[in-house]
Design a protein around this motif. Structure first.
Motif, PDB file in Angstrom:
ATOM      1  N   TYR A 150     -18.138  49.574  14.679  1.00 58.08           N
ATOM      2  CA  TYR A 150     -17.637  48.130  15.491  1.00 58.08           C
ATOM      3  C   TYR A 150     -16.227  48.041  14.940  1.00 58.08           C
ATOM      4  CZ  TYR A 150     -22.370  46.799  16.675  1.00 58.08           C
ATOM      5  OH  TYR A 150     -23.673  46.958  17.198  1.00 58.08           O
ATOM      6  N   ARG A 151     -15.386  47.389  15.745  1.00 59.73           N
ATOM      7  CA  ARG A 151     -13.984  46.859  15.562  1.00 59.73           C
ATOM      8  C   ARG A 151     -14.102  45.336  15.439  1.00 59.73           C
ATOM      9  NH1 ARG A 151      -9.841  49.150  19.666  1.00 59.73           N
ATOM     10  NH2 ARG A 151     -11.135  47.721  20.951  1.00 59.73           N
ATOM     11  N   GLN A 152     -13.554  44.863  14.460  1.00 61.85           N
ATOM     12  CA  GLN A 152     -13.464  43.404  14.520  1.00 61.85           C
ATOM     13  C   GLN A 152     -11.857  42.833  14.329  1.00 61.85           C
ATOM     14  OE1 GLN A 152     -15.661  41.557  11.165  1.00 61.85           O
ATOM     15  NE2 GLN A 152     -16.004  39.749  12.465  1.00 61.85           N
ATOM     16  N   TYR A 153     -11.361  42.268  15.267  1.00 62.47           N
ATOM     17  CA  TYR A 153     -10.163  41.677  15.210  1.00 62.47           C
ATOM     18  C   TYR A 153     -10.177  40.335  14.629  1.00 62.47           C
ATOM     19  CZ  TYR A 153      -8.290  45.157  18.601  1.00 62.47           C
ATOM     20  OH  TYR A 153      -7.920  46.250  19.165  1.00 62.47           O
ATOM     21  N   SER A 154      -9.134  39.796  14.017  1.00 63.67           N
ATOM     22  CA  SER A 154      -9.022  38.547  13.030  1.00 63.67           C
ATOM     23  C   SER A 154      -9.765  37.685  14.104  1.00 63.67           C
ATOM     24  CB  SER A 154      -7.889  38.285  12.549  1.00 63.67           C
ATOM     25  OG  SER A 154      -7.659  37.183  11.774  1.00 63.67           O
ATOM     26  N   ARG A 155     -10.514  36.558  13.635  1.00 64.26           N
ATOM     27  CA  ARG A 155     -11.058  35.472  14.102  1.00 64.26           C
ATOM     28  C   ARG A 155     -12.128  35.947  15.600  1.00 64.26           C
ATOM     29  NH1 ARG A 155      -9.248  31.192  11.853  1.00 64.26           N
ATOM     30  NH2 ARG A 155      -7.330  31.234  10.782  1.00 64.26           N
ATOM     31  N   LYS A 156     -12.409  37.183  15.372  1.00 61.02           N
ATOM     32  CA  LYS A 156     -13.311  37.593  16.623  1.00 61.02           C
ATOM     33  C   LYS A 156     -14.572  38.140  16.165  1.00 61.02           C
ATOM     34  CE  LYS A 156     -10.588  37.010  20.380  1.00 61.02           C
ATOM     35  NZ  LYS A 156     -11.160  35.999  21.386  1.00 61.02           N
ATOM     36  N   GLY A 157     -15.495  38.558  17.031  1.00 66.19           N
ATOM     37  CA  GLY A 157     -16.860  39.045  16.492  1.00 66.19           C
ATOM     38  C   GLY A 157     -16.468  40.662  16.675  1.00 66.19           C
ATOM     39  N   PRO A 158     -17.497  41.345  15.805  1.00 67.03           N
ATOM     40  CA  PRO A 158     -17.412  42.747  15.862  1.00 67.03           C
ATOM     41  C   PRO A 158     -17.707  43.329  17.455  1.00 67.03           C
ATOM     42  CG  PRO A 158     -18.913  42.135  14.108  1.00 67.03           C
ATOM     43  CD  PRO A 158     -18.390  40.776  15.186  1.00 67.03           C
ATOM     44  N   GLU A 159     -16.707  44.333  17.840  1.00 66.34           N
ATOM     45  CA  GLU A 159     -16.954  44.940  19.046  1.00 66.34           C
ATOM     46  C   GLU A 159     -17.302  46.115  18.987  1.00 66.34           C
ATOM     47  OE1 GLU A 159     -12.956  45.267  20.531  1.00 66.34           O
ATOM     48  OE2 GLU A 159     -13.661  46.562  22.437  1.00 66.34           O
ATOM     49  N   LEU A 160     -18.566  46.882  19.758  1.00 70.85           N
ATOM     50  CA  LEU A 160     -18.931  48.047  19.731  1.00 70.85           C
ATOM     51  C   LEU A 160     -18.091  49.128  20.145  1.00 70.85           C
ATOM     52  CD1 LEU A 160     -21.590  49.741  18.977  1.00 70.85           C
ATOM     53  CD2 LEU A 160     -21.924  49.671  21.206  1.00 70.85           C
ATOM     54  N   LEU A 161     -17.889  50.185  19.242  1.00 69.54           N
ATOM     55  CA  LEU A 161     -16.855  51.373  19.411  1.00 69.54           C
ATOM     56  C   LEU A 161     -17.796  52.557  19.900  1.00 69.54           C
ATOM     57  CD1 LEU A 161     -13.701  51.217  17.237  1.00 69.54           C
ATOM     58  CD2 LEU A 161     -13.904  50.754  19.732  1.00 69.54           C
ATOM     59  N   MET A 162     -18.512  52.813  19.109  1.00 65.79           N
ATOM     60  CA  MET A 162     -19.358  54.053  19.341  1.00 65.79           C
ATOM     61  C   MET A 162     -20.712  53.954  18.725  1.00 65.79           C
ATOM     62  SD  MET A 162     -16.974  56.306  20.176  1.00 65.79           S
ATOM     63  CE  MET A 162     -17.315  58.071  19.708  1.00 65.79           C
ATOM     64  N   TYR A 163     -21.693  54.473  19.451  1.00 69.01           N
ATOM     65  CA  TYR A 163     -23.072  54.428  19.014  1.00 69.01           C
ATOM     66  C   TYR A 163     -23.565  55.917  19.128  1.00 69.01           C
ATOM     67  CZ  TYR A 163     -27.792  52.674  19.718  1.00 69.01           C
ATOM     68  OH  TYR A 163     -29.216  52.386  19.428  1.00 69.01           O
ATOM     69  N   THR A 164     -24.081  56.441  18.108  1.00 67.40           N
ATOM     70  CA  THR A 164     -24.588  57.845  18.188  1.00 67.40           C
ATOM     71  C   THR A 164     -26.084  58.081  17.335  1.00 67.40           C
ATOM     72  OG1 THR A 164     -23.413  58.295  15.998  1.00 67.40           O
ATOM     73  CG2 THR A 164     -22.411  58.798  17.846  1.00 67.40           C
ATOM     74  N   TYR A 165     -26.658  59.076  17.810  1.00 68.57           N
ATOM     75  CA  TYR A 165     -28.034  59.112  17.177  1.00 68.57           C
ATOM     76  C   TYR A 165     -28.120  60.376  16.537  1.00 68.57           C
ATOM     77  CZ  TYR A 165     -32.819  60.677  16.784  1.00 68.57           C
ATOM     78  OH  TYR A 165     -34.187  61.126  16.371  1.00 68.57           O
ATOM     79  N   SER A 166     -27.651  61.541  16.884  1.00 64.53           N
ATOM     80  CA  SER A 166     -27.783  62.790  16.362  1.00 64.53           C
ATOM     81  C   SER A 166     -26.622  63.186  15.444  1.00 64.53           C
ATOM     82  CB  SER A 166     -28.059  63.886  17.355  1.00 64.53           C
ATOM     83  OG  SER A 166     -26.972  63.796  18.335  1.00 64.53           O
ATOM     84  N   SER A 167     -26.805  64.127  14.614  1.00 58.52           N
ATOM     85  CA  SER A 167     -25.816  64.781  13.594  1.00 58.52           C
ATOM     86  C   SER A 167     -24.762  65.565  14.690  1.00 58.52           C
ATOM     87  CB  SER A 167     -26.099  65.824  12.730  1.00 58.52           C
ATOM     88  OG  SER A 167     -26.866  65.162  11.713  1.00 58.52           O
ATOM     89  N   GLY A 168     -23.344  65.465  14.375  1.00 62.21           N
ATOM     90  CA  GLY A 168     -22.595  66.027  15.232  1.00 62.21           C
ATOM     91  C   GLY A 168     -21.409  65.305  15.679  1.00 62.21           C
ATOM     92  N   ASN A 169     -20.468  65.447  16.601  1.00 65.87           N
ATOM     93  CA  ASN A 169     -19.377  64.705  17.192  1.00 65.87           C
ATOM     94  C   ASN A 169     -19.512  64.124  18.363  1.00 65.87           C
ATOM     95  OD1 ASN A 169     -18.401  65.671  14.974  1.00 65.87           O
ATOM     96  ND2 ASN A 169     -16.761  66.934  15.977  1.00 65.87           N
ATOM     97  N   LYS A 170     -19.000  62.874  18.632  1.00 62.61           N
ATOM     98  CA  LYS A 170     -19.153  62.317  19.983  1.00 62.61           C
ATOM     99  C   LYS A 170     -17.680  61.730  20.094  1.00 62.61           C
ATOM    100  CE  LYS A 170     -21.291  58.365  22.454  1.00 62.61           C
ATOM    101  NZ  LYS A 170     -22.255  57.383  22.328  1.00 62.61           N
ATOM    102  N   GLU A 171     -17.231  61.900  21.389  1.00 63.62           N
ATOM    103  CA  GLU A 171     -15.760  61.596  21.542  1.00 63.62           C
ATOM    104  C   GLU A 171     -15.890  60.455  22.787  1.00 63.62           C
ATOM    105  OE1 GLU A 171     -12.936  65.490  20.984  1.00 63.62           O
ATOM    106  OE2 GLU A 171     -12.532  64.036  22.666  1.00 63.62           O
TER     107      GLU A 171
END
Lengths: 109, 113
Positions: A36-57
């Protein structure tokens, strides 16, 4: 020992650099991994969501999961001043999210 | 699509008072989660509501309570406020299907004087 540990921060990088963020975890029951990315005075924003081992772009962002080492990473390529924020790793087992403490990243123009 | 909305943005109370925080989930989401983000402590899980029922709670005293309404909105109540309750309270929602990610609102900052 905390369930989720993050690499020490904060980070300050020049614009265009690659940002590398890491978290380790101790609970092998974790099944899903998020950044998650959280800017000042904001809530966390979902960036990436993964399950398995490995890379996700997704655009300039790459999430990496290594379940055998209990280690996750987030890489931000060609970083921009707008990427300056706090980045939180999170891991899920069943309903519950466990968060790392967050790393504050500053990208200098 | 509207995101998770929380109100009020900021709430100032004194010790011993009660606070009520509100959350409207993303349309179609039936699960609502509450978290406390205190300085230096990171995000701590408080409560989970799904389909109007409290499903689980984190390691917080009973003076932290809440409910979920038939329209899936939720409210968090904190009784007998203490100074250490000062924090950002975040609400997240997800759809009822397994392991869908949680999406957060911008939180209510609760300040105890």
């Amino acid at each position: 020992q905390k369930e989720v540990e993050k690499d020490p921060g904060p980070l300050s990088v020049p614009e265009g650099a690659i940002v590398s963020l890491n978290c380790t975890y101790s609970n092998s029951a974790f099944q899903y991994f998020m950044w998650y990315r959280q800017y000042s005075r904001k809530g966390p924003e979902l960036l990436m969501y993964t399950y398995s081992s490995g890379n996700k772009e997704d655009g300039r962002f790459t999430a990496q999961v290594d379940k055998s080492s209990k280690y996750i990473s987030l890489f931000i390529r060609d970083s921009q001043p707008s990427d300056s924020a706090t980045y939180l790793c999170a891991m899920r087992f069943d309903y519950k999210l466990s968060f790392g403490a967050g790393t504050t990243v500053t990208v200098r123009a | 699509e509207a995101g998770v909305t929380q109100s009020p943005t900021h709430l100032i109370k004194t010790r011993g008072q009660q606070a009520t925080l509100r959350c409207s989930p993303i349309s179609g989401h039936t699960s609502v989660y509450w978290y406390q983000q205190a300085l230096g402590l990171g995000l701590q899980f408080l409560l989970w509501y799904d389909e109007g029922e409290e499903r689980n709670r984190g390691n917080f005293p009973p003076r932290f309570s809440g409910r979920q309404f038939p329209n899936y909105s939720s409210e968090l109540n904190v009784n007998a406020l203490e100074l250490e309750d000062s924090a950002l309270y975040l609400c997240a929602s997800s759809s009822g299907t397994d392991y869908q990610p949680q999406h957060f609102g911008d939180g209510t900052r609760l300040s105890i004087l």
